[in-house]
Design a protein around this motif. Structure first.
Motif, PDB file in Angstrom:
ATOM      1  N   VAL A  18       0.837  -1.205   0.000  1.00 14.75           N
ATOM      2  CA  VAL A  18       0.000   0.000   0.000  1.00 14.75           C
ATOM      3  C   VAL A  18       0.868   1.250   0.000  1.00 14.75           C
ATOM      4  O   VAL A  18       0.638   2.201  -0.759  1.00 14.75           O
ATOM      5  CB  VAL A  18      -0.945  -0.003   1.226  1.00 14.75           C
ATOM      6  CG1 VAL A  18      -1.612   1.358   1.401  1.00 14.75           C
ATOM      7  CG2 VAL A  18      -2.011  -1.077   1.083  1.00 14.75           C
ATOM      8  N   VAL A  19       1.894   1.255   0.849  1.00 14.29           N
ATOM      9  CA  VAL A  19       2.779   2.422   0.937  1.00 14.29           C
ATOM     10  C   VAL A  19       3.540   2.628  -0.364  1.00 14.29           C
ATOM     11  O   VAL A  19       3.607   3.734  -0.912  1.00 14.29           O
ATOM     12  CB  VAL A  19       3.766   2.268   2.115  1.00 14.29           C
ATOM     13  CG1 VAL A  19       4.745   3.441   2.151  1.00 14.29           C
ATOM     14  CG2 VAL A  19       3.002   2.167   3.437  1.00 14.29           C
ATOM     15  N   GLU A  20       4.129   1.553  -0.886  1.00 14.56           N
ATOM     16  CA  GLU A  20       4.983   1.694  -2.068  1.00 14.56           C
ATOM     17  C   GLU A  20       4.192   1.935  -3.345  1.00 14.56           C
ATOM     18  O   GLU A  20       4.704   2.533  -4.289  1.00 14.56           O
ATOM     19  CB  GLU A  20       5.865   0.449  -2.202  1.00 14.56           C
ATOM     20  CG  GLU A  20       6.853   0.334  -1.039  1.00 14.56           C
ATOM     21  CD  GLU A  20       7.809  -0.824  -1.166  1.00 14.56           C
ATOM     22  OE1 GLU A  20       7.546  -1.735  -1.986  1.00 14.56           O
ATOM     23  OE2 GLU A  20       8.822  -0.851  -0.430  1.00 14.56           O
ATOM     24  N   GLN A  21       2.928   1.487  -3.373  1.00 15.03           N
ATOM     25  CA  GLN A  21       2.083   1.745  -4.539  1.00 15.03           C
ATOM     26  C   GLN A  21       1.343   3.072  -4.421  1.00 15.03           C
ATOM     27  O   GLN A  21       0.757   3.548  -5.390  1.00 15.03           O
ATOM     28  CB  GLN A  21       1.066   0.610  -4.721  1.00 15.03           C
ATOM     29  CG  GLN A  21       1.690  -0.734  -5.067  1.00 15.03           C
ATOM     30  CD  GLN A  21       2.300  -0.741  -6.458  1.00 15.03           C
ATOM     31  OE1 GLN A  21       1.798  -0.085  -7.375  1.00 15.03           O
ATOM     32  NE2 GLN A  21       3.375  -1.487  -6.636  1.00 15.03           N
ATOM     33  N   GLY A  22       1.342   3.645  -3.214  1.00 17.97           N
ATOM     34  CA  GLY A  22       0.738   4.963  -3.030  1.00 17.97           C
ATOM     35  C   GLY A  22      -0.758   4.960  -2.812  1.00 17.97           C
ATOM     36  O   GLY A  22      -1.400   5.998  -2.962  1.00 17.97           O
ATOM     37  N   GLY A  23      -1.351   3.823  -2.448  1.00 15.28           N
ATOM     38  CA  GLY A  23      -2.794   3.800  -2.188  1.00 15.28           C
ATOM     39  C   GLY A  23      -3.363   2.405  -2.184  1.00 15.28           C
ATOM     40  O   GLY A  23      -2.706   1.421  -2.575  1.00 15.28           O
ATOM     41  N   PHE A  24      -4.603   2.292  -1.744  1.00 15.55           N
ATOM     42  CA  PHE A  24      -5.262   0.997  -1.600  1.00 15.55           C
ATOM     43  C   PHE A  24      -5.601   0.364  -2.948  1.00 15.55           C
ATOM     44  O   PHE A  24      -5.427  -0.834  -3.134  1.00 15.55           O
ATOM     45  CB  PHE A  24      -6.532   1.147  -0.760  1.00 15.55           C
ATOM     46  CG  PHE A  24      -6.263   1.564   0.658  1.00 15.55           C
ATOM     47  CD1 PHE A  24      -5.853   0.639   1.591  1.00 15.55           C
ATOM     48  CD2 PHE A  24      -6.405   2.887   1.050  1.00 15.55           C
ATOM     49  CE1 PHE A  24      -5.599   1.004   2.908  1.00 15.55           C
ATOM     50  CE2 PHE A  24      -6.149   3.268   2.355  1.00 15.55           C
ATOM     51  CZ  PHE A  24      -5.747   2.331   3.286  1.00 15.55           C
ATOM     52  N   SER A  25      -6.070   1.174  -3.888  1.00 13.76           N
ATOM     53  CA  SER A  25      -6.478   0.617  -5.182  1.00 13.76           C
ATOM     54  C   SER A  25      -5.286   0.048  -5.944  1.00 13.76           C
ATOM     55  O   SER A  25      -5.352  -1.053  -6.500  1.00 13.76           O
ATOM     56  CB  SER A  25      -7.177   1.691  -6.017  1.00 13.76           C
ATOM     57  OG  SER A  25      -8.370   2.113  -5.394  1.00 13.76           O
ATOM     58  N   ALA A  26      -4.184   0.801  -5.947  1.00  9.29           N
ATOM     59  CA  ALA A  26      -2.984   0.328  -6.652  1.00  9.29           C
ATOM     60  C   ALA A  26      -2.435  -0.928  -5.987  1.00  9.29           C
ATOM     61  O   ALA A  26      -1.997  -1.873  -6.660  1.00  9.29           O
ATOM     62  CB  ALA A  26      -1.928   1.423  -6.682  1.00  9.29           C
ATOM     63  N   ALA A  27      -2.450  -0.953  -4.655  1.00 10.35           N
ATOM     64  CA  ALA A  27      -1.977  -2.138  -3.942  1.00 10.35           C
ATOM     65  C   ALA A  27      -2.887  -3.337  -4.215  1.00 10.35           C
ATOM     66  O   ALA A  27      -2.408  -4.472  -4.345  1.00 10.35           O
ATOM     67  CB  ALA A  27      -1.919  -1.849  -2.441  1.00 10.35           C
ATOM     68  N   ALA A  28      -4.190  -3.083  -4.300  1.00  7.97           N
ATOM     69  CA  ALA A  28      -5.123  -4.170  -4.591  1.00  7.97           C
ATOM     70  C   ALA A  28      -4.829  -4.792  -5.947  1.00  7.97           C
ATOM     71  O   ALA A  28      -4.843  -6.022  -6.107  1.00  7.97           O
ATOM     72  CB  ALA A  28      -6.555  -3.643  -4.542  1.00  7.97           C
ATOM     73  N   ARG A  29      -4.524  -3.950  -6.948  1.00  4.85           N
ATOM     74  CA  ARG A  29      -4.186  -4.475  -8.275  1.00  4.85           C
ATOM     75  C   ARG A  29      -2.890  -5.271  -8.219  1.00  4.85           C
ATOM     76  O   ARG A  29      -2.770  -6.330  -8.844  1.00  4.85           O
ATOM     77  CB  ARG A  29      -4.070  -3.329  -9.281  1.00  4.85           C
ATOM     78  CG  ARG A  29      -5.401  -2.676  -9.628  1.00  4.85           C
ATOM     79  CD  ARG A  29      -5.264  -1.749 -10.824  1.00  4.85           C
ATOM     80  NE  ARG A  29      -4.397  -0.609 -10.529  1.00  4.85           N
ATOM     81  CZ  ARG A  29      -4.824   0.536 -10.024  1.00  4.85           C
ATOM     82  NH1 ARG A  29      -6.119   0.693  -9.725  1.00  4.85           N
ATOM     83  NH2 ARG A  29      -3.996   1.531  -9.793  1.00  4.85           N
TER      84      ARG A  29
END
Length: 301
Positions: A18-29
């Motif tokens: 989540v931190v490295e992708q910058g958000g929940f949606s990006a981390a979910a993908r």
């Protein structure tokens, strides 16, 4: 939930993502989960820890101080897990990611030419290289190893010396033909002395004058953020620069840069060290491999 049923490594992995992708949606993908599942997992983690890790809003994603601390520790724990598993699979071969910070000068003239050999020797190690001349906080910036020039202040860091190098004032031949070659300290008043745009331990160029050493102010109309930029400015005729010898040795040999005022060179030298966190504790195999390689192949002179 019983402690034995909590998948702490899994929680850490998702939170770090989540931190490295910058958000929940990006981390979910990235983790092939739904955004709601990622959000609920982080909320569960916060509830268990009794601390808010992330400030949520529709427009911004921001870690709390507690979130920053947890992220730093989680990344190290996950790296240690990866290393432990890789060692079991590969007969203790170093594996995992190393974050290395160093100056652009060291990266260009020392590190880049030897990196292919490091990669061949340790195929399970990946390197995240950050070029900067500023002194970084290794813990705050999640850095494993930093190569630093100059003296070291007392700290909890462990240092391994990588040699030392002399300094030399140089200018391009075209610049010297236009403005003249300085022969004395006073002659420098007529020259554009380009320097670094940040505060250094010694502000100025030390020069031998009689039996004393004087500091000549660096008052050029151009400043740069790192030594490699200074070298490029000198090569293109912007002025004189005082640089480490290992960065300009090839330029001098090829005639691209000309040393000046060598009889007045005080002979001061700049030491280089590879520093890392780990005083009193075990050093991960991947970090130890890089430190040993730099001590063997990455020395300056």
């Amino acid at each position: 939930m019983p402690r034995s049923e909590i998948n702490r490594a899994g929680e850490m992995d998702v939170f770090v993502c989540v931190v490295e992708q910058g958000g929940f949606s990006a981390a979910a993908r990235a983790r092939r989960m739904t955004p709601s599942a990622v959000s609920k997992l982080v909320a569960r983690l916060e509830a268990r820890l009794g601390a808010r890790l992330v400030n949520r809003s529709t427009r911004a994603f921001q870690l709390t101080p507690e979130g920053c601390t947890f992220y730093e520790r989680a990344t190290r724990i996950l790296a240690d897990i990866e290393e432990a598993e890789g060692g079991a699979r590969a007969g203790e071969q170093p594996v995992g990611r190393i974050r290395l910070t160093t100056s652009a000068s060291y990266a260009t003239h020392v590190l880049a030419p030897i990196l292919p050999d490091f990669q061949d020797r340790y195929p399970g190690v990946t390197l995240d290289l950050v070029q900067t001349d500023r002194v970084v906080d290794l813990l705050a910036e999640r850095t494993d190893v930093a190569v630093r020039a100059g003296g070291l202040k007392q700290s909890q860091l462990v240092a391994r010396k990588l040699g030392e190098t002399g300094m030399v004032i140089v200018g391009a031949l075209a610049y010297l033909e236009r403005f003249g070659r300085p022969e004395t300290v006073a002659d420098l008043d007529g020259h554009n002395r380009i320097g670094l745009g940040y505060v250094r331990t010694v502000e100025g160029w030390p020069m031998r004058q009689g039996d004393a050493t004087v500091l000549v102010p660096v008052n050029g109309r151009v400043q740069a953020s790192d030594g490699e930029a200074l070298r490029q400015l000198a090569l293109t005729g912007n002025g004189l620069a005082r640089l480490t010898r290992f960065t300009v040795r090839a330029d001098i040999a090829a005639g691209r840069l000309v040393p000046v005022l060598e009889p007045l060179n005080p002979g001061d030298r700049e030491a280089f060290h590879a520093v890392h966190v780990g005083q009193g504790g075990p050093v991960p195999a991947r970090v130890r491999a890089l430190l040993d390689f730099l001590a063997e192949r990455g020395r300056v002179a």
